[in-house]
Design a protein around this motif. Structure first.
Motif, mmCIF file in Angstrom:
data_model
loop_
_atom_site.group_PDB
_atom_site.id
_atom_site.type_symbol
_atom_site.label_atom_id
_atom_site.label_comp_id
_atom_site.label_asym_id
_atom_site.label_seq_id
_atom_site.Cartn_x
_atom_site.Cartn_y
_atom_site.Cartn_z
ATOM 1 N N ARG A 47 0.825 -1.206 0.000
ATOM 2 C CA ARG A 47 0.000 0.000 0.000
ATOM 3 C C ARG A 47 0.864 1.264 0.000
ATOM 4 N NH1 ARG A 47 -2.823 -1.654 5.597
ATOM 5 N NH2 ARG A 47 -0.964 -1.763 6.852
ATOM 6 N N GLY A 48 1.933 1.203 -0.789
ATOM 7 C CA GLY A 48 2.853 2.332 -0.895
ATOM 8 C C GLY A 48 2.558 3.264 -2.048
ATOM 9 N N GLY A 49 1.476 2.996 -2.786
ATOM 10 C CA GLY A 49 1.117 3.843 -3.912
ATOM 11 C C GLY A 49 1.463 3.192 -5.237
ATOM 12 N N VAL A 50 1.357 3.975 -6.293
ATOM 13 C CA VAL A 50 1.580 3.467 -7.641
ATOM 14 C C VAL A 50 2.375 4.488 -8.458
ATOM 15 C CG1 VAL A 50 -0.648 4.336 -8.501
ATOM 16 C CG2 VAL A 50 0.427 2.405 -9.637
ATOM 17 N N ARG A 51 3.261 3.970 -9.296
ATOM 18 C CA ARG A 51 4.047 4.806 -10.201
ATOM 19 C C ARG A 51 3.298 4.913 -11.520
ATOM 20 N NH1 ARG A 51 8.862 5.791 -8.021
ATOM 21 N NH2 ARG A 51 9.550 4.440 -6.343
ATOM 22 N N CYS A 52 3.195 6.138 -12.025
ATOM 23 C CA CYS A 52 2.351 6.400 -13.188
ATOM 24 C C CYS A 52 3.091 7.177 -14.271
ATOM 25 C CB CYS A 52 1.131 7.222 -12.772
ATOM 26 S SG CYS A 52 0.154 6.491 -11.481
ATOM 27 N N GLU A 53 2.575 7.035 -15.459
ATOM 28 C CA GLU A 53 3.041 7.790 -16.620
ATOM 29 C C GLU A 53 1.918 8.731 -17.046
ATOM 30 O OE1 GLU A 53 4.175 6.750 -21.264
ATOM 31 O OE2 GLU A 53 3.495 5.179 -19.922
ATOM 32 N N PRO A 54 2.162 10.040 -17.078
ATOM 33 C CA PRO A 54 1.109 10.949 -17.536
ATOM 34 C C PRO A 54 0.901 10.826 -19.042
ATOM 35 C CG PRO A 54 3.078 12.182 -16.916
ATOM 36 C CD PRO A 54 3.363 10.746 -16.647
ATOM 37 N N LEU A 55 -0.362 10.781 -19.448
ATOM 38 C CA LEU A 55 -0.712 10.645 -20.861
ATOM 39 C C LEU A 55 -1.190 11.958 -21.468
ATOM 40 C CD1 LEU A 55 -2.619 7.240 -20.658
ATOM 41 C CD2 LEU A 55 -0.194 7.633 -21.174
ATOM 42 N N ASP A 56 -1.483 12.941 -20.620
ATOM 43 C CA ASP A 56 -1.975 14.244 -21.074
ATOM 44 C C ASP A 56 -1.209 15.361 -20.386
ATOM 45 O OD1 ASP A 56 -4.193 13.167 -22.539
ATOM 46 O OD2 ASP A 56 -5.336 13.015 -20.676
ATOM 47 N N ASN A 57 -1.239 16.537 -21.000
ATOM 48 C CA ASN A 57 -0.812 17.757 -20.332
ATOM 49 C C ASN A 57 -1.990 18.249 -19.503
ATOM 50 O OD1 ASN A 57 1.639 17.702 -21.699
ATOM 51 N ND2 ASN A 57 0.912 19.090 -23.307
ATOM 52 N N GLY A 58 -1.705 18.912 -18.409
ATOM 53 C CA GLY A 58 -2.777 19.461 -17.601
ATOM 54 C C GLY A 58 -2.277 20.043 -16.306
#
Length: 183
Positions: free
Chosen positions: A157-168
């Protein structure tokens, strides 16, 4: 709450972290290095494929799929209960970029036999899509900065690593989370 495909969840972005330095390196016994900037920004600029503008992992090829970390602050509520802490630790000490209340973000991560979910997060400036990749596993620093035993208590439950797909843009406060593609 566990995010489900197509269901929009009302969540809260309780904190954001954009830091130019990696404060938790070296030996935990030596303590973290000072973090001069970015502890509580009023907003973050998200760039597709690059991460958060000003963050230490922004535009780093080695971190393309792990440029943004998302963390459910409810995980710290559970850690505080399990370790019988007098108070819930400050979620910013986890050094995750987006601190969210109201969704089980760990459920978005990729598994051994499945890809991670694609989800959108909207804090009022329009939705920003992310692809969840691997879990953001805790490190031994958690025993130093949160509480003894936190490293083990945060496993899974340490979170998740993500890749942004949009600018915002994302801001603290009320937000909406919607899973667009299942993991």
């Amino acid at each position: 709450m566990r995010p489900e495909l197509g269901v929009e969840l009302a969540v809260e972005i309780v904190g954001l972290l954009v830091s130019p330095v990696h404060a938790y390196e070296g030996r935990p016994g030596d303590g973290p290095r000072p973090d001069p900037d970015g502890r509580h920004p009023a907003s973050v600029q998200v760039r597709a494929g690059l991460g958060l503008v000003g963050d230490r992992y922004f535009a780093r090829p080695a971190h393309r799929h792990a440029a943004v970390t998302l963390f459910a602050v409810e995980s710290l509520d559970a850690v505080a209960r399990e370790l019988a802490l007098p108070a819930v630790p400050d979620p910013l000490l986890t050094r995750r970029n987006i601190l969210l209340r109201g969704a089980d973000v760990d459920a978005l991560a990729a598994g051994r036999d499945r890809a991670g979910a694609v989800f959108a997060l909207d804090s009022g400036d329009g939705p920003v899509r992310f692809r969840a990749h691997r879990a953001a596993n805790p490190c031994r620093w958690m025993d130093v900065v949160l509480a003894p035993g936190a490293f083990r208590a945060l496993r899974g439950r340490g979170g998740v690593r993500c890749e942004p797909l949009d600018n915002g843009v994302l801001r603290p406060g009320p937000a909406r989370l919607r899973v667009l593609e299942p993991g």
